[in-house]
Design a protein around this motif. Structure first.
Motif, PDB file in Angstrom:
ATOM      1  N   ALA A 196     -26.780 -19.233  24.294  1.00  0.00           N
ATOM      2  CA  ALA A 196     -25.740 -18.412  23.671  1.00  0.00           C
ATOM      3  C   ALA A 196     -26.104 -18.120  22.221  1.00  0.00           C
ATOM      4  O   ALA A 196     -25.980 -16.990  21.739  1.00  0.00           O
ATOM      5  CB  ALA A 196     -24.395 -19.127  23.743  1.00  0.00           C
ATOM      6  N   LEU A 197     -26.604 -19.152  21.518  1.00  0.00           N
ATOM      7  CA  LEU A 197     -26.984 -18.965  20.117  1.00  0.00           C
ATOM      8  C   LEU A 197     -28.106 -17.940  19.995  1.00  0.00           C
ATOM      9  O   LEU A 197     -28.084 -17.081  19.121  1.00  0.00           O
ATOM     10  CB  LEU A 197     -27.456 -20.300  19.533  1.00  0.00           C
ATOM     11  CG  LEU A 197     -26.367 -21.217  18.985  1.00  0.00           C
ATOM     12  CD1 LEU A 197     -26.965 -22.563  18.603  1.00  0.00           C
ATOM     13  CD2 LEU A 197     -25.698 -20.583  17.782  1.00  0.00           C
TER      14      LEU A 197
ATOM     15  N   LEU B 267     -26.993 -14.342  20.686  1.00  0.00           N
ATOM     16  CA  LEU B 267     -25.908 -13.816  19.849  1.00  0.00           C
ATOM     17  C   LEU B 267     -26.279 -12.504  19.136  1.00  0.00           C
ATOM     18  O   LEU B 267     -25.447 -11.598  19.052  1.00  0.00           O
ATOM     19  CB  LEU B 267     -25.462 -14.895  18.844  1.00  0.00           C
ATOM     20  CG  LEU B 267     -24.134 -14.644  18.131  1.00  0.00           C
ATOM     21  CD1 LEU B 267     -22.998 -14.573  19.136  1.00  0.00           C
ATOM     22  CD2 LEU B 267     -23.854 -15.747  17.122  1.00  0.00           C
TER      23      LEU B 267
ATOM     24  N   ALA C 110     -23.452  -9.597  18.495  1.00  0.00           N
ATOM     25  CA  ALA C 110     -22.602  -9.803  17.319  1.00  0.00           C
ATOM     26  C   ALA C 110     -23.000  -8.891  16.166  1.00  0.00           C
ATOM     27  O   ALA C 110     -24.126  -8.403  16.096  1.00  0.00           O
ATOM     28  CB  ALA C 110     -22.685 -11.257  16.876  1.00  0.00           C
ATOM     29  N   ASP C 111     -22.048  -8.677  15.234  1.00  0.00           N
ATOM     30  CA  ASP C 111     -22.356  -7.875  14.054  1.00  0.00           C
ATOM     31  C   ASP C 111     -23.036  -8.741  12.983  1.00  0.00           C
ATOM     32  O   ASP C 111     -23.135  -9.966  13.114  1.00  0.00           O
ATOM     33  CB  ASP C 111     -21.083  -7.221  13.501  1.00  0.00           C
ATOM     34  CG  ASP C 111     -20.084  -8.257  13.002  1.00  0.00           C
ATOM     35  OD1 ASP C 111     -20.375  -9.463  13.116  1.00  0.00           O
ATOM     36  OD2 ASP C 111     -19.024  -7.859  12.524  1.00  0.00           O
ATOM     37  N   ASN C 112     -23.515  -8.078  11.932  1.00  0.00           N
ATOM     38  CA  ASN C 112     -24.272  -8.784  10.908  1.00  0.00           C
ATOM     39  C   ASN C 112     -23.482  -9.887  10.224  1.00  0.00           C
ATOM     40  O   ASN C 112     -24.016 -10.934   9.886  1.00  0.00           O
ATOM     41  CB  ASN C 112     -24.760  -7.790   9.852  1.00  0.00           C
ATOM     42  CG  ASN C 112     -26.006  -7.067  10.311  1.00  0.00           C
ATOM     43  OD1 ASN C 112     -26.572  -7.419  11.346  1.00  0.00           O
ATOM     44  ND2 ASN C 112     -26.422  -6.080   9.554  1.00  0.00           N
ATOM     45  N   TYR C 113     -22.191  -9.637   9.994  1.00  0.00           N
ATOM     46  CA  TYR C 113     -21.414 -10.651   9.280  1.00  0.00           C
ATOM     47  C   TYR C 113     -21.322 -11.938  10.091  1.00  0.00           C
ATOM     48  O   TYR C 113     -21.438 -13.029   9.564  1.00  0.00           O
ATOM     49  CB  TYR C 113     -20.018 -10.117   8.952  1.00  0.00           C
ATOM     50  CG  TYR C 113     -19.193 -11.157   8.235  1.00  0.00           C
ATOM     51  CD1 TYR C 113     -19.570 -11.605   6.976  1.00  0.00           C
ATOM     52  CD2 TYR C 113     -18.073 -11.733   8.825  1.00  0.00           C
ATOM     53  CE1 TYR C 113     -18.857 -12.579   6.314  1.00  0.00           C
ATOM     54  CE2 TYR C 113     -17.352 -12.706   8.166  1.00  0.00           C
ATOM     55  CZ  TYR C 113     -17.740 -13.123   6.913  1.00  0.00           C
ATOM     56  OH  TYR C 113     -17.035 -14.089   6.265  1.00  0.00           O
ATOM     57  N   THR C 114     -21.115 -11.776  11.401  1.00  0.00           N
ATOM     58  CA  THR C 114     -21.067 -12.961  12.260  1.00  0.00           C
ATOM     59  C   THR C 114     -22.392 -13.712  12.199  1.00  0.00           C
ATOM     60  O   THR C 114     -22.418 -14.945  12.090  1.00  0.00           O
ATOM     61  CB  THR C 114     -20.783 -12.533  13.711  1.00  0.00           C
ATOM     62  OG1 THR C 114     -19.631 -11.699  13.705  1.00  0.00           O
ATOM     63  CG2 THR C 114     -20.543 -13.736  14.594  1.00  0.00           C
TER      64      THR C 114
ATOM     65  N   ILE D  88     -24.648 -13.722   9.797  1.00  0.00           N
ATOM     66  CA  ILE D  88     -24.797 -14.366   8.493  1.00  0.00           C
ATOM     67  C   ILE D  88     -23.979 -15.659   8.461  1.00  0.00           C
ATOM     68  O   ILE D  88     -24.430 -16.705   7.988  1.00  0.00           O
ATOM     69  CB  ILE D  88     -24.305 -13.418   7.363  1.00  0.00           C
ATOM     70  CG1 ILE D  88     -25.386 -12.398   7.042  1.00  0.00           C
ATOM     71  CG2 ILE D  88     -23.934 -14.184   6.116  1.00  0.00           C
ATOM     72  CD1 ILE D  88     -26.428 -12.877   6.078  1.00  0.00           C
TER      73      ILE D  88
END
Lengths: 322, 287, 393
Positions: A21-22, A25, A29-33, A35
């Motif tokens: 999952a990691l 991701l 997921a978007d960049n903020y997630t 980061i």
């Protein structure tokens, strides 16, 4: 009852799912997630280091922030020399290990609350030094602009968010895998033995202090690697990254997760960072209140983990001397 | 040459006595009830805030402030008691986490109620100036504070050494199993020390407001200094806390004149050394 | 044991999903307005009052200009800087990565500024800072409406040299911002032939933020026979320093400072602050039309006096407003367009008087003022004494 072992087929399967999952991701997921999660990687190693000392070795500590700081500043200097991420990671771990070996000689003589306070003092002294030794650390403003470097020699500079994410997460998982392997080995049994029955270990001729010293050194190396990942993910480091607030935050995360468990510590960090970096920003100025409530809630709502920890630490009134 | 150090030394005494008033409660709570109260600094600040809000430049306002500070300390003690009682027997780490959480949340709520500025009480005009001390100017209030805090310290010493309650306190600090032997309900003991310790911190907050005024960063600062005092003085020892507080006051005041380059490190280094010396002595023993 | 492991991995995954979910649902990317601005300031921690002044100043400009910059509706996103880079960096990252702001503004601390500046440079976003500002080499996307930290000292040093007959004692807090402030004064003052009263000829540094007790330092100052004291303190330390100064041996030595009595601290300092001379780029009693408007608008909304912190953020909003106004209506407002437009701005009419950006430092070329604390009726106030030098060239 040691949850650091992932020997059962089901445990391994669950771990594989979490790792997969990691790694997948970035595709959803978007960049903020990304980061945010990559920041969890550095703090996660700090938490793993704290869990190793607090839960597995039985020395409650507020001071793993000190080798974390040593690692972070070392990595920042190595990055300024344009050395790749892997060299930063290893260099940071080595510097932090040396630091821990030096301070550990004193720490491993203490237990319980005394240990908590000695490590608090070491952590504070390190944070003060980080603010004072301007020529090495950039002083109170820290080192704000650490240059981007590749992960491996000759690679591309880690600038794009998904690249940074992949490097920090893979590096953190690698460090954690090594840690888990060591804890499954006879060395791990020895460490837990020192925690569970120190007197018997001494009686049977084991050098408890020496074992704890090597554990402390190893835990320092893990924290130092975490410091290097902090620098890789946010490309700055300053005394506020290595202060008492961060140390307390990580201890909270570790306790939420159940102090003897490294996966638990990581879950705890994810939960705490989720509150700090995604919920708190929606309510500007309310972060201290939210964190305070989180601490209080953790104490009342997660009693199992906590009392289990307390018993292991020998801090449990009812089972004193455990 | 002595002349140059007179004012810092007297000032360090005022600072040390202030720290003692705060730390006495902390060490009492630890020594008697075995609770590590990380919300103690927040109780100090609460006492300071209420004292500032009733201060109006009159002597009556000053006296009322001290009473209000004590009351705020008692209320805080009651809150802590209610929060800690369900956790009896859950160990230091749990207590530390809970009280740290209460400190964070309580601090945030106090800030909402009293604002983010660091506040100062309005003192009676006679106290809001300076007096001549061997040819030097010294703040009047600090001189009065030294007198009041000294009276408090002597009174506390008499209670501990000359009364039956004091004898029990000393017995319990020496050997915690004494609580059971005395046939006292541990919950009552906890309530009593949290009340007394809280009131002491509240009074310290009220009396100390002109010196170390209540504000967002005051609570952690006070807590850290009193933790150092309690640790250096020997956990649970009131006499030790007194000596340590006076020493810390001098490090903070004389230290910056005599050893300016190392003064930032002195306190934590002293704490580490005190702990290690004691740690080596009590090697292998769970503290 | 098996269930324990399973539970823990499940918790890890759940927490991770939780982070992902909150992070993903949190932002409605792009925002509702034509232009999205991220504003960062301390809304908690040591500098909360400064941060609130800044936020209120920025918001005031926006509110009094119909919620628009250059005719475009503004979607303002405010984030809490907290006490330093550790909290400021994630806050700014959220604005950049999640809210996808077109420009950043605000920032209280120099350390936070340095960290966020790196982020702005990397993401090619204009950053209009409005308070603390270290000197940074690479500033193509960085702008500033307050001043560079060494300028107040540079502005007041000639006045102190001319008006103080004898050596001056220099003292300040031991952190980067304090070092910058004091360096400006000490370098200029000694270049002009001034002599420091400090025994070793070096500025005295007080540990920051631990120092609450300045009496031992003040006693030492009095011993040196200094004819004046120059210092820089803000916030809580400014209150302690000024109150204790008035009750110490140093009380009769004239006190000069940068900031020192600006903002909420003045009320807490009380009468002890009376007579202190300080240097700043703003005074609420400046007589110009822009300031009259600003003070009237501010006073209608807030019970406290406007500060330089509020003024600089008001100006940061003005800079963005004027820059965006120059972008043709048929053209999209991009970060690059805003940045280009800012570099083309000429003289800006501000409550502090007129100023303009220095083309190399991207910080104001502006006039500095000498002010003195005096009773204005019942209230203590910083009163304008005279104009000092224009600094920033």
């Amino acid at each position: 009852m040691i949850p650091t072992r992932l020997r059962t087929p089901l445990g391994i399967a669950a771990a594989v799912v979490a790792v997969a999952a990691l790694l997948l991701l970035p595709t959803v997921a978007d960049n903020y997630t990304l980061i945010t999660v990559s920041r969890v990687a550095g703090l996660g190693l700090l938490a793993a280091s704290t869990a190793l000392m607090t839960g597995v070795a039985g020395l409650p500590t507020l001071g793993q922030i000190a080798p974390y700081a040593v690692g972070a500043y070392t990595a920042a200097h190595l990055a300024h020399l344009a050395l790749p991420g892997l060299v930063q990671l290893l260099g940071a771990a080595a510097a932090a290990a040396v630091f821990s070996l030096a301070t550990g000689a004193a720490v491993v003589q203490t237990r319980g609350v005394i240990c908590l306070m000695v490590t608090l003092a070491i952590g504070e002294l390190t944070a003060i030094t980080a603010g004072q030794w301007t020529s090495l650390t950039g002083g109170t403003d820290g080192m704000p602009r650490v240059p981007a470097t590749p992960a491996l020699p000759g690679g591309e500079n880690l600038v794009k968010v998904p690249d940074v994410y992949t490097y920090t997460v893979v590096a953190a998982l690698a460090v954690l895998a090594v840690t888990m392997l060591v804890l499954r080995s006879p060395a791990g049994t020895l460490i837990r033995g020192c925690r569970d029955n120190e007197a018997r270990m001494r009686a049977s001729g084991h050098r408890v202090s020496l074992t704890l010293l090597w554990t402390f050194t190893g835990a320092g190396a893990i924290a130092g690697a975490g410091g290097a990942l902090l620098v890789s993910s946010q490309r700055t480091v300053s005394p506020s990254n290595v202060g008492f607030e961060v140390a307390a935050l990580v201890l909270l995360a570790v306790v939420i997760g159940g102090a003897a468990s490294i996966p638990g510590a990581l879950a705890g960090v994810a939960a705490v960072v989720a509150v700090r970096d995604t919920i708190a920003p929606k309510l500007p100025g309310e972060a201290p209140l939210l964190l305070g409530v989180l601490f209080i809630a953790a104490v009342y709502l997660l009693p199992g983990g906590l009392s289990g920890v307390a018993a292991r630490l020998g801090l449990h009134n009812g089972e004193a001397g455990a | 040459m002595i002349d140059a150090y007179l004012i810092p030394a007297v000032n360090g005494l005022a600072y040390g006595l202030l720290l003692f008033t705060v730390a006495a409660g902390l060490t009492l709570i630890f020594g008697v009830a075995d609770v590590l109260n990380l919300a103690h600094g927040t109780v100090y600040v609460a006492g300071g805030y209420v004292a500032v809000s009733v201060s109006d430049g009159t002597w009556a306002g000053l006296g009322l402030g001290v009473l209000a500070g004590a009351a705020a300390g008692l209320v805080s003690g009651a809150v802590l008691w209610a929060a800690l009682t369900p956790l009896s027997g859950r160990g230091h780490l749990t207590q530390a986490l809970l009280t740290f959480g209460i400190a964070l949340a309580g601090g945030a709520l106090l800030e909402k109620a009293f604002g983010a500025d660091e506040l100062r009480p309005v003192l009676p005009a006679a106290l809001d100036g300076s007096v001549d001390l061997a040819g030097h100017r010294f703040p009047t209030y600090r001189l009065l504070f030294i007198a009041v805090a000294a009276v408090l310290a002597v009174a506390g010493w008499l209670v501990i050494t000359r009364t039956r309650v004091g004898a029990r306190v000393r017995a319990v600090v020496d050997d915690r199993d004494m609580v059971a032997a005395l046939g006292v309900d541990p919950r009552v003991v906890l309530a009593a020390v949290l009340a007394v310790g809280g009131a002491l911190a509240g009074v310290a907050g009220a009396l100390g407001a002109p010196i170390l005024g209540p504000g967002p960063s005051t609570a952690p600062q006070t807590l850290l200094l009193s933790l150092i005092v309690v640790v250096v003085g020997g956990l649970g020892s009131i006499g030790g806390a007194f000596l340590a507080a006076i020493a810390v006051g001098q490090v903070q005041s004389l230290g910056v004149v005599l050893l300016p380059s190392v003064s930032p490190y002195l306190l934590f280094a002293a704490m580490a050394v005190a702990l290690l010396v004691r740690g080596w002595r009590g090697r292998g023993v769970t503290a | 044991m098996r269930t324990r492991v399973r539970t823990l991995v499940a918790v890890t995954t759940a927490a991770l999903v939780g982070v992902t979910a909150t992070a993903c649902t949190g932002g409605d990317e792009g925002g509702s307005g034509d232009v999205t601005i991220g504003f960062v300031a301390s809304l908690s921690g040591t500098y909360q009052t400064v941060g609130e002044d800044m936020r209120d100043g920025f918001q005031l400009y926006l509110d009094t200009h119909g919620g628009k910059f250059g005719g475009r509706t503004v979607d303002l996103r405010v984030a809490d800087e907290g006490d330093g880079p550790a909290t400021a960096t994630p806050a700014a990252e959220r604005l950049v990565q999640q809210d996808e702001v077109d420009a950043l503004a605000g920032i209280v601390g120099g350390g936070s500024y340095a960290a966020i500046a790196a982020l702005a440079q990397e993401n090619e976003l204009p950053l209009v800072g409005a308070n603390g500002r270290p000197d940074l080499p690479d500033n193509s996307w960085l702008w500033h409406t307050s001043y560079i930290s060494d300028e107040p000292g540079i502005a007041i040093a000639p006045y102190v040299k001319d008006n103080v007959d004898g050596p001056v004692y220099a003292i300040g807090p031991d952190y980067q911002g304090g070092h910058d402030e004091l360096r400006g004064f000490v370098d200029t003052y000694t270049q002009l032939g001034g002599v420091l009263a400090n025994p070793d000829g070096e500025t005295k540094w007080t540990p920051f933020p631990q120092t609450t007790d300045f009496l031992p330092y003040l006693n030492e100052i009095a011993m040196t026979g200094a004819k004046a004291v120059y210092c820089f303190y803000a916030g809580k330390a400014a209150v302690d320093f000024v109150k204790q100064y008035a009750q110490s041996d140093a009380a009769d030595i004239p006190l000069y400072g940068a900031f020192l009595t600006e903002g909420a601290v003045l009320a807490a300092q009380g009468d002890a602050a009376e007579g202190i001379r300080n240097v700043l780029n703003y005074s609420p009693d400046l007589d110009n039309p822009a300031n009259r408007t600003f003070v009237a608008e501010w006073s209608a909304k807030f019970p406290r006096q406007p500060t330089t912190f509020a003024m600089a953020s008001y100006d940061a909003a003005a800079v963005l407003d004027r820059a965006i106004a120059t972008i043709p209506e048929d053209q999209e407002v991009t970060s690059a367009a805003i940045n280009d437009a800012i570099s083309g701005l000429g003289v800006i009419d501000s409550p502090r008087g007129t100023w303009q950006f220095n083309p190399t430092t991207h910080s104001p070329i502006q006039r500095w003022y000498l002010r003195q604390v005096a009773k204005d009726g019942e209230m203590l106030s910083n009163m304008l004494i005279e104009d000092l030098a224009t600094v920033g060239n």
